[in-house]
Design a protein around this motif. Structure first.
Motif, PDB file in Angstrom:
ATOM      1  N   LYS A   1      70.241  74.135  69.565  1.00 43.38           N
ATOM      2  CA  LYS A   1      70.926  74.437  68.631  1.00 43.38           C
ATOM      3  C   LYS A   1      70.044  75.801  68.113  1.00 43.38           C
ATOM      4  CE  LYS A   1      74.796  72.075  67.087  1.00 43.38           C
ATOM      5  NZ  LYS A   1      75.473  71.157  66.449  1.00 43.38           N
ATOM      6  N   ARG A   2      69.337  75.309  67.972  1.00 47.80           N
ATOM      7  CA  ARG A   2      67.941  76.348  67.677  1.00 47.80           C
ATOM      8  C   ARG A   2      67.598  77.203  68.172  1.00 47.80           C
ATOM      9  NH1 ARG A   2      64.426  70.957  65.678  1.00 47.80           N
ATOM     10  NH2 ARG A   2      65.276  70.809  63.211  1.00 47.80           N
ATOM     11  N   ASN A   3      67.380  76.721  69.808  1.00 48.28           N
ATOM     12  CA  ASN A   3      66.682  77.447  70.512  1.00 48.28           C
ATOM     13  C   ASN A   3      68.054  78.501  71.166  1.00 48.28           C
ATOM     14  OD1 ASN A   3      64.713  75.976  71.465  1.00 48.28           O
ATOM     15  ND2 ASN A   3      65.685  75.077  72.418  1.00 48.28           N
ATOM     16  N   LEU A   4      68.875  78.030  70.977  1.00 45.01           N
ATOM     17  CA  LEU A   4      70.400  79.129  70.782  1.00 45.01           C
ATOM     18  C   LEU A   4      69.874  80.403  69.692  1.00 45.01           C
ATOM     19  CD1 LEU A   4      72.892  76.518  71.938  1.00 45.01           C
ATOM     20  CD2 LEU A   4      72.348  78.147  73.442  1.00 45.01           C
ATOM     21  N   ALA A   5      69.807  79.827  68.465  1.00 40.68           N
ATOM     22  CA  ALA A   5      70.212  80.528  68.114  1.00 40.68           C
ATOM     23  C   ALA A   5      68.086  81.928  67.954  1.00 40.68           C
ATOM     24  CB  ALA A   5      69.587  80.373  66.057  1.00 40.68           C
ATOM     25  N   ILE A   6      67.639  81.058  68.533  1.00 41.39           N
ATOM     26  CA  ILE A   6      65.576  82.377  68.975  1.00 41.39           C
ATOM     27  C   ILE A   6      66.703  83.116  70.248  1.00 41.39           C
ATOM     28  CG2 ILE A   6      64.098  81.941  70.116  1.00 41.39           C
ATOM     29  CD1 ILE A   6      63.774  79.625  68.945  1.00 41.39           C
ATOM     30  N   ARG A   7      67.414  82.431  71.087  1.00 47.17           N
ATOM     31  CA  ARG A   7      67.591  83.505  71.761  1.00 47.17           C
ATOM     32  C   ARG A   7      68.737  84.557  71.335  1.00 47.17           C
ATOM     33  NH1 ARG A   7      66.621  80.980  77.280  1.00 47.17           N
ATOM     34  NH2 ARG A   7      66.953  78.769  76.832  1.00 47.17           N
ATOM     35  N   ALA A   8      69.768  83.782  70.583  1.00 50.70           N
ATOM     36  CA  ALA A   8      70.767  85.219  70.203  1.00 50.70           C
ATOM     37  C   ALA A   8      69.883  86.273  69.723  1.00 50.70           C
ATOM     38  CB  ALA A   8      71.422  84.978  68.877  1.00 50.70           C
ATOM     39  N   SER A   9      68.314  86.127  69.273  1.00 50.66           N
ATOM     40  CA  SER A   9      67.300  87.270  68.415  1.00 50.66           C
ATOM     41  C   SER A   9      67.682  87.975  69.310  1.00 50.66           C
ATOM     42  CB  SER A   9      66.514  87.195  67.606  1.00 50.66           C
ATOM     43  OG  SER A   9      65.273  86.220  68.253  1.00 50.66           O
ATOM     44  N   PHE A  10      66.736  87.596  70.854  1.00 47.57           N
ATOM     45  CA  PHE A  10      66.249  88.260  72.158  1.00 47.57           C
ATOM     46  C   PHE A  10      67.082  88.473  72.939  1.00 47.57           C
ATOM     47  CE2 PHE A  10      62.664  85.076  72.289  1.00 47.57           C
ATOM     48  CZ  PHE A  10      62.182  85.550  71.125  1.00 47.57           C
ATOM     49  N   ASP A  11      68.460  88.710  72.834  1.00 46.45           N
ATOM     50  CA  ASP A  11      69.662  89.331  73.465  1.00 46.45           C
ATOM     51  C   ASP A  11      69.990  90.720  72.914  1.00 46.45           C
ATOM     52  OD1 ASP A  11      69.570  87.354  74.880  1.00 46.45           O
ATOM     53  OD2 ASP A  11      71.032  86.834  74.797  1.00 46.45           O
TER      54      ASP A  11
ATOM     55  N   ILE B   1      75.506  83.899  69.866  1.00 52.67           N
ATOM     56  CA  ILE B   1      76.161  85.302  69.098  1.00 52.67           C
ATOM     57  C   ILE B   1      75.814  85.281  67.797  1.00 52.67           C
ATOM     58  CG2 ILE B   1      78.678  84.458  69.593  1.00 52.67           C
ATOM     59  CD1 ILE B   1      78.606  88.384  70.042  1.00 52.67           C
ATOM     60  N   GLU B   2      75.624  85.792  67.182  1.00 51.82           N
ATOM     61  CA  GLU B   2      75.404  85.856  65.732  1.00 51.82           C
ATOM     62  C   GLU B   2      76.657  86.523  64.972  1.00 51.82           C
ATOM     63  OE1 GLU B   2      73.021  87.608  62.312  1.00 51.82           O
ATOM     64  OE2 GLU B   2      71.901  87.678  64.040  1.00 51.82           O
TER      65      GLU B   2
END
Length: 484
Positions: free
Chosen positions: A474-484, A73-74
């Motif tokens: 961690k990079r991938n988590l940031a990408i996932r957060a942008s899609f959610d 979550i951002e």
């Protein structure tokens, strides 16, 4: 009396102020003094921040996530004030006067980033539950029958060939008696464990190279639905898709067999890695057979092994699958630990982006091994019993070479086999090198089969890749957060 929210937001001076924001919605957390959250104490259901909450910065943005569950979550830069407020003893009841704030805290509870203070430790609970599943046999979700270790192809990355070469396993064809007894033992295990679903997979090598036996076996498994109406019995075949004639096509439809076909992209991408033994490409024949399967309305899933050569063509491949009528796609990374750091980053990002694109196009796409929990990285750690043509039972059709038992006593393996317990206990919390890692339940020590192949020890972790993998997750988590 508590002050209204507007009054809280207007306070200034020395009062510590809290602001947390998320990409889920606009103005997720408003600016409020910490004291407004923490002034009361002694109430039940106090909240706390999860011990597995972690943070990182990527692309100038700040993120929170769970080291076992992910759930990114951002947040805005001053999120530590929010963490301090939660850990000061606030309860949900205290937040009733701040309904918008309470709603967002409840979302964080749902993501397991915030929890109630009386909740048991997640990893310790997972270990206990895993032991219970082992004892009851409920951990086993599938029987895999390696009906043929022979293959008409020579894929460059094939783990089956790799482990056979190392352990000097002779290729062969399973006979019907071994297959039937294995199925009977598995059904017995399903019933004794109290489960209601049985899943049987015909694997290889290439299963259709043993089709005379396989046809008889598929008919037998299909007939069990009448004998055991209390069970939902499913069966499927994993194939390279090059050997599907009219007879096979009819049997697959009539016997309701699900089909998983390996295809690594469009022609140029696929034929680089997946070719016949003579070096000739396979795309053209697989494409024709896919169209036949779809026309017959047979359930088909495409399994695509991703590496640096095809990762960036996923959207074009998805468009091709949509045009044919494919509804299911599984993307799995190949030997990612052999990549340089920038290769891991780019391939991971391409896979995540590709899954998102496929879902937008109406395809049920999944990454890796699907929706597994945080404890284990794949079903090969206790979720599968794999029978080879010899009748020997192993945990994984592609990797781990620890024998668990024999086909004619398969139903007793979960309760009696120490080897089964050893393999099934390779979960989050039981890997000493991984305890406390920032991605403990997301990496899970990597592939156990790869560990065995490299180190002859499924519990040994390839530490040389750890730092790079942490960064990329961690990079991938940031990408996932942008899609959610």
């Amino acid at each position: 009396m508590r002050k209204p929210r507007e009054a809280l937001a207007e306070q200034s001076g020395q009062s510590k102020r809290l602001r947390v924001s998320s990409n889920i919605g606009e103005n997720v957390f408003s600016i409020i003094p910490v004291e407004a959250l923490a002034e009361q104490s002694g109430q039940s259901k106090r909240l706390r921040v999860s011990k597995y909450l972690r943070n990182f910065e990527y692309g100038g943005k700040h993120f929170l996530y769970h080291s076992c569950l992910g759930n990114p979550i951002e947040v805005v830069e001053d999120y530590p004030d929010f963490i301090e407020a939660i850990n000061s003893g606030v309860t949900l009841e205290q937040l009733n006067v701040l309904p918008e704030i309470k709603k967002e805290v409840e979302q964080l509870i749902e993501l397991s980033l915030v929890e109630f203070s009386d909740e048991p430790d997640l990893i310790e609970r997972g270990i206990i539950e895993n032991d219970e599943l082992i004892e009851t046999g409920k951990l086993v979700n599938m029987l895999v029958l390696d009906v043929s270790t022979r293959c008409n192809m020579g894929c460059s990355y094939c783990n089956v060939h790799k482990t056979q070469d190392k352990h000097d396993i002779n290729g062969g064809l399973m006979d019907f008696d071994i297959a039937k007894k294995s199925v009977d033992e598995y059904i017995k295990l399903v019933i004794e464990s109290g489960k209601k679903t049985a899943s049987i997979s015909y694997f290889g090598g290439e299963p259709f190279l043993n089709y005379k036996m396989l046809k008889r076996l598929m008919r037998y498994v299909y007939s069990l639905r009448r004998i055991y109406p209390q069970l939902s019995i499913y069966h499927g075949v994993s194939t390279n898709g090059t050997i599907i004639d009219d007879e096979i096509l009819k049997d697959l439809k009539d016997l309701e067999v699900r089909v998983a076909i390996s295809l690594d992209g469009l022609q140029l991408d696929n034929d680089q890695k997946r070719s016949f033994s003579n070096g000739k490409g396979t795309f053209w024949i697989v494409e024709q057979n896919l169209k036949k399967l779809v026309k017959q309305k047979i359930d088909v899933e495409i399994v695509t092994t991703i590496s640096e050569h095809n990762a960036f063509s996923i959207p074009k491949f998805v468009d091709f699958l949509v045009d044919i009528g494919i509804k299911d796609l599984s993307l799995k990374s190949c030997a990612y630990r052999d990549y340089e750091d920038n290769q891991r980053r780019d391939v991971y990002e391409a896979v995540i982006t590709g899954v998102h694109y496929a879902k937008k196009k109406g395809i049920r796409a999944r990454e890796g091994h699907g929706d597994l929990d945080y404890t284990r990285g794949c079903q090969g750690l206790g979720g599968i019993l794999c029978v080879e043509p010899s009748g020997d039972v192993f945990a994984c059709p592609e990797g781990i070479r620890i024998k668990l038992g024999d086909f004619d006593s398969l139903s007793s393996i979960p309760k009696k086999s120490q080897e089964y317990r050893f393999v099934s206990s390779r979960i989050t919390g039981n890997l000493p090198d991984c305890r406390g890692c920032d991605v403990e339940g997301l990496c899970r020590g990597g592939c156990a089969g790869q560990s065995e192949y490299n180190f002859d020890d499924i519990y040994k972790v390839d530490k040389s890749a750890c730092e790079s993998i942490r960064r990329n997750i961690k990079r991938n988590l940031a990408i996932r957060a942008s899609f959610d």
